[in-house]
Design an enzyme around this catalytic site. Sequence first.
Site, PDB file in Angstrom:
ATOM      1  N   THR A 175       0.817  -1.207   0.000  1.00  0.00           N
ATOM      2  CA  THR A 175       0.000   0.000   0.000  1.00  0.00           C
ATOM      3  C   THR A 175       0.859   1.269   0.000  1.00  0.00           C
ATOM      4  OG1 THR A 175      -1.500   1.293   1.404  1.00  0.00           O
ATOM      5  CG2 THR A 175      -0.125  -0.284   2.524  1.00  0.00           C
ATOM      6  N   ASP A 176       0.281   2.358  -0.505  1.00  0.00           N
ATOM      7  CA  ASP A 176       0.989   3.650  -0.462  1.00  0.00           C
ATOM      8  C   ASP A 176       1.076   4.198   0.965  1.00  0.00           C
ATOM      9  OD1 ASP A 176      -1.701   4.325  -0.112  1.00  0.00           O
ATOM     10  OD2 ASP A 176      -1.734   5.850  -1.683  1.00  0.00           O
ATOM     11  N   GLU A 177       0.294   3.606   1.890  1.00  0.00           N
ATOM     12  CA  GLU A 177       0.298   4.127   3.270  1.00  0.00           C
ATOM     13  C   GLU A 177       1.626   3.914   3.974  1.00  0.00           C
ATOM     14  OE1 GLU A 177      -2.973   3.283   5.756  1.00  0.00           O
ATOM     15  OE2 GLU A 177      -4.436   3.421   4.140  1.00  0.00           O
ATOM     16  N   TYR A 222      -1.951  -0.590  11.096  1.00  0.00           N
ATOM     17  CA  TYR A 222      -2.098  -1.226   9.776  1.00  0.00           C
ATOM     18  C   TYR A 222      -0.914  -0.904   8.877  1.00  0.00           C
ATOM     19  CZ  TYR A 222      -3.349  -1.605   4.857  1.00  0.00           C
ATOM     20  OH  TYR A 222      -3.306  -1.863   3.512  1.00  0.00           O
ATOM     21  N   LYS A 266       2.197  -3.263   7.329  1.00  0.00           N
ATOM     22  CA  LYS A 266       2.416  -3.417   5.882  1.00  0.00           C
ATOM     23  C   LYS A 266       3.848  -2.989   5.531  1.00  0.00           C
ATOM     24  CE  LYS A 266       0.043  -4.575   3.027  1.00  0.00           C
ATOM     25  NZ  LYS A 266      -0.259  -5.928   2.462  1.00  0.00           N
TER      26      LYS A 266
END
Length: 338
Positions: A120-122, A147, A151
């Site tokens: 993810t870009d997060e 989260y 990741k």
Amino acid sequence: MRVLVTGGAGFIGANFVLRTLEIRPDASITVLDKFTYAANPSTLTPVADRVHVVRGDIADAAVVDPLVAAADVVVNFAAESHNDNSLADPSSFVQTNLVGTYTLLESVRRHGVRLHHVSTDEVYGDLDLDDPARFTEETAYNPSSPYSSTKAGSDLLVRAWVRSFGVVATISNCSNNYGPYQHVEKFIPRQITNVLTGIRPKLYGDGRNVRDWIHVDDHNDAVWTIIERGQPGETYLIGADGEVDNRTVVESILESLGRPRNAFDFVTDRPGHDRRYAIDSTRLRTELGWSPRFTDFASGLAATIDWYRSHSDWWAPVKDGVEASYAQTQNILDREGS
Ligand code: NAD
Ligand code: DAU
């Protein structure tokens, strides 16, 4: 090609399976999924005769190992994926996102099987609203939530297994997906199904947070592009230039469903809420030749609204439970804030 799709009963994984059956009909697909609350078994029912589905945990080496040994490529979508849940209880995030990815890595290492890890870009944290920058493959990791930090940790494990053990793996970091079969806990399906069931949409904070929306089929086509043309050991960012603020999304949903654009509520903000995500996907486009097909977010959103309108059988059984859980979280946040 024998493809092992972990998390293939969730939103993006199931869309990947359905799209693969369409565009690569010769692929032999096995799904490994724990069928957590996030999976909807009915999504894959229509293709049950074309997909081998195994119920199991990516953190369980005894289940994972024979499936990996029988695959040419593993595509890892399995994860705990919802930020709000990670704030309420991070434990399953650590277990699945970190221990699960570790277990897959040890297995692909043992059997010499190619891995594509979906991320993810997060992992890059957030940007200010007026920052001209966007995330690139060179941006430093700076995750905010349980989260996104798990990741980020899973990505680092993949990179370490590539460098230390010669595992053949690629990583992709994608922005916010929308489309059919997304769980109603997530922003867009939540607000569409709120309006459809007579509940007012709920905007966290001031509603100005920006997400970079991409249609799930564009994400999955990019994943196939990376599997087929990506360089082992490399990371590719996936995005479709779809930056929109949350309030605009809610107003569009209300308007499309014939309601006044202001018929929503502001509610207490998500703790640590990332302000803005934005992806620069130049590398994927120039080096691997990928480009998105769904370039008009308004029409993609309209098609998604139509899908939820005509598939209430898919989401209605879980809607009340999701809203009850959100109401409980909001009560806690309101109490803590007062
Ligand atoms: P999802 O929550 O809809 O689906 C996750 C799936 O993984 C579910 O079917 C669940 O049952 C399964 N699962 C969970 N724990 C498991 C375990 N221990 N073993 C086996 N299966 C397990 O998530 P999603 O939105 O489809 O996201 C898929 C992947 O894409 C995730 O890795 C997520 O981080 C990443 N991602 C999501 C988005 C997005 O906008 N949704 C964007 C970028 C990246
Ligand atoms: O950027 C990619 C990420 O996008 C993925 O890695 C995650 O798995 C996925 O869940 C998503 O994370 P977000 O936290 O951005 O998505 P979510 O759908 O939870 O929220 C989108 C935005 O909408 C965010 O700014 C919070 C806001 N929001 C969310 C809900 C559920 C609201 O304003 N109201 C809501 O009711």
